[in-house]
Design a protein around this motif. Structure first.
Motif, PDB file in Angstrom:
ATOM      1  N   LEU A 190       3.473   6.726   7.104  1.00 32.44           N
ATOM      2  CA  LEU A 190       3.049   5.166   7.494  1.00 32.44           C
ATOM      3  C   LEU A 190       3.969   4.511   7.133  1.00 32.44           C
ATOM      4  N   ARG A 191       5.360   4.762   6.338  1.00 32.45           N
ATOM      5  CA  ARG A 191       6.358   4.012   6.480  1.00 32.45           C
ATOM      6  C   ARG A 191       7.067   4.661   8.181  1.00 32.45           C
ATOM      7  N   GLY A 192       6.705   5.584   8.247  1.00 30.00           N
ATOM      8  CA  GLY A 192       7.658   5.543   9.636  1.00 30.00           C
ATOM      9  C   GLY A 192       6.806   5.329  10.720  1.00 30.00           C
ATOM     10  N   ILE A 193       5.547   4.608  10.591  1.00 29.20           N
ATOM     11  CA  ILE A 193       5.180   3.821  11.863  1.00 29.20           C
ATOM     12  C   ILE A 193       4.846   2.391  11.800  1.00 29.20           C
ATOM     13  N   VAL A 194       5.185   1.899  10.122  1.00 26.27           N
ATOM     14  CA  VAL A 194       5.085   0.578  10.456  1.00 26.27           C
ATOM     15  C   VAL A 194       6.842   0.253  10.464  1.00 26.27           C
ATOM     16  N   PHE A 195       7.415   1.283   9.327  1.00 23.92           N
ATOM     17  CA  PHE A 195       9.227   0.972   9.182  1.00 23.92           C
ATOM     18  C   PHE A 195      10.300   1.369   9.661  1.00 23.92           C
ATOM     19  N   GLY A 196       9.831   2.445  10.117  1.00 22.99           N
ATOM     20  CA  GLY A 196      10.464   3.741  11.697  1.00 22.99           C
ATOM     21  C   GLY A 196      11.071   4.612  10.372  1.00 22.99           C
ATOM     22  N   GLY A 197      10.524   4.164   9.213  1.00 23.87           N
ATOM     23  CA  GLY A 197      10.990   5.458   8.226  1.00 23.87           C
ATOM     24  C   GLY A 197      12.017   4.902   7.072  1.00 23.87           C
ATOM     25  N   PHE A 217       0.527  -1.189  -0.370  1.00 21.35           N
ATOM     26  CA  PHE A 217       0.220  -0.496  -0.174  1.00 21.35           C
ATOM     27  C   PHE A 217       0.453   1.204  -0.299  1.00 21.35           C
ATOM     28  N   ILE A 218       1.840   0.912   1.116  1.00 20.39           N
ATOM     29  CA  ILE A 218       2.696   1.779   0.921  1.00 20.39           C
ATOM     30  C   ILE A 218       3.344   2.858  -0.627  1.00 20.39           C
ATOM     31  N   ASN A 219       3.736   1.444  -1.375  1.00 18.97           N
ATOM     32  CA  ASN A 219       4.331   1.811  -2.526  1.00 18.97           C
ATOM     33  C   ASN A 219       3.357   1.985  -3.920  1.00 18.97           C
ATOM     34  N   GLN A 220       1.809   1.835  -3.020  1.00 19.39           N
ATOM     35  CA  GLN A 220       1.140   1.966  -4.384  1.00 19.39           C
ATOM     36  C   GLN A 220       0.663   4.296  -3.707  1.00 19.39           C
ATOM     37  N   ILE A 221       1.025   4.256  -2.833  1.00 15.58           N
ATOM     38  CA  ILE A 221       0.355   5.832  -2.170  1.00 15.58           C
ATOM     39  C   ILE A 221       1.323   6.719  -2.513  1.00 15.58           C
ATOM     40  N   GLU A 222       3.053   6.091  -2.408  1.00 18.29           N
ATOM     41  CA  GLU A 222       3.945   7.325  -3.037  1.00 18.29           C
ATOM     42  C   GLU A 222       4.262   7.488  -3.895  1.00 18.29           C
ATOM     43  N   PRO A 223       3.803   7.813  -5.301  1.00 22.63           N
ATOM     44  CA  PRO A 223       4.378   8.375  -6.482  1.00 22.63           C
ATOM     45  C   PRO A 223       2.723   9.744  -6.521  1.00 22.63           C
ATOM     46  N   HIS A 224       1.869   9.440  -5.189  1.00 27.01           N
ATOM     47  CA  HIS A 224       1.086  10.488  -5.810  1.00 27.01           C
ATOM     48  C   HIS A 224       0.972  11.382  -4.043  1.00 27.01           C
ATOM     49  N   ALA A 225       1.034  10.757  -3.546  1.00 25.29           N
ATOM     50  CA  ALA A 225       1.105  11.105  -1.637  1.00 25.29           C
ATOM     51  C   ALA A 225       1.481  11.523  -0.777  1.00 25.29           C
ATOM     52  N   ARG A 226       3.172  11.389  -1.213  1.00 28.30           N
ATOM     53  CA  ARG A 226       4.640  11.290  -0.544  1.00 28.30           C
ATOM     54  C   ARG A 226       4.060  11.373   1.000  1.00 28.30           C
ATOM     55  N   GLY A 227       3.688  12.491   1.133  1.00 20.30           N
ATOM     56  CA  GLY A 227       3.291  13.139   2.537  1.00 20.30           C
ATOM     57  C   GLY A 227       3.150  11.537   3.490  1.00 20.30           C
ATOM     58  N   ASP A 228       1.285  11.197   2.958  1.00 20.04           N
ATOM     59  CA  ASP A 228       1.169   9.920   3.405  1.00 20.04           C
ATOM     60  C   ASP A 228       1.940   8.824   3.805  1.00 20.04           C
ATOM     61  N   ALA A 229       2.506   8.961   2.670  1.00 20.17           N
ATOM     62  CA  ALA A 229       3.167   7.249   2.570  1.00 20.17           C
ATOM     63  C   ALA A 229       4.152   7.423   3.457  1.00 20.17           C
ATOM     64  N   GLU A 230       4.896   8.353   3.661  1.00 16.85           N
ATOM     65  CA  GLU A 230       6.378   8.651   4.518  1.00 16.85           C
ATOM     66  C   GLU A 230       5.724   8.502   5.788  1.00 16.85           C
TER      67      GLU A 230
END
Length: 251
Positions: free
Chosen positions: A102-109, A87-100
């Protein structure tokens, strides 16, 4: 990257669902889309058409927010990490802030290096391709010893594939370091024909391979504080990807 025990899955979902529910966005995720995403990771997961009657017969909510949460939480943690990565990979090209976020919460950034894919026509390419995908999943789940073991196995597959194609006379070799030396010598010979080249880079192949091999052999006995084991696993992953990218330029 957080280990499974420290991920706040409630916070992760509370950030994920409003993004997936954003009407008109290219990453909007309908019920059928969500079920298909889970089936990429767990083929035994129900389709939307199978899920709705099941929830109704059990008297459970059929709201998207409810069954998204339940299905994600029912996954084993390694699979859950994988789904969030999708989901993060799908979101990132269009909404980088939201992807970042989520990545910070799940993967520590943490960012994974791009995965090196081995061409399917190379001998035994299925195994290294599978290993390359699984290394990140192992790190996501905090299974660092498995990540380094997969790095070793992936290098073994890459070198064997290269030797089988370019140095078939050495096809019987099985030792990782010997395979590496054959590959290094062959690449150096090819580059020498073309003219001067940065020999230090090619000569680094055995050093990097030794590092991954020794990490695999001694990782379970190592005792480090904090995130040290994670960083060692990340380094082994990155070196494996770098070696793979180099080899793929010659196949």
């Amino acid at each position: 990257m957080n280990s499974g025990a420290s991920v706040n899955w409630i916070a992760a979902f509370n950030h994920l669902f409003p993004v997936l529910n954003r009407s008109g966005a290219p990453f909007y995720c309908s019920g059928p889309d969500f079920c298909r995403a889970l089936q990429q990771v767990d083929p035994g997961s129900p389709s939307y058409e199978q899920l709705m009657p099941l929830l109704t017969s059990q008297g459970r909510s059929t709201s998207r927010k409810s069954f998204y949460w339940e299905m994600l939480q029912a996954l084993p943690e390694p699979h859950r990490f994988h789904v969030y990565r999708i989901f993060i990979n799908q979101i990132e090209p269009h909404a980088r802030g939201d992807a970042e976020t989520l990545r910070g919460i799940v993967f520590g950034g943490g960012y994974a290096v791009p995965v090196t894919l081995v061409p399917i026509d190379l001998w035994n390419s299925e195994k290294p391709n599978s290993n390359l995908r699984d290394i990140d999943l192992a790190i996501d789940a905090g299974h660092y010893n498995r990540a380094t073991a997969l790095s070793y196995s992936c290098l073994e597959g890459l070198y064997k594939a290269y030797v089988r194609k370019h140095v078939p006379a050495q096809d019987g070799l099985s030792d990782l370091i010997q395979l590496c030396r054959v590959v290094k010598d062959d690449i150096a010979a090819k580059l020498t024909v073309q003219g001067p080249f940065p020999e230090q880079i090619v000569n680094a192949l055995p050093t990097m391979t030794h590092a991954v091999a020794n990490s695999r052999n001694g990782f379970s006995e190592a005792h480090f504080g904090g995130d040290s084991q994670r960083w060692l696993a990340l380094l082994a992953r990155d070196m494996t990807n770098s070696i793979g990218r180099l080899l793929l330029n010659f196949v």
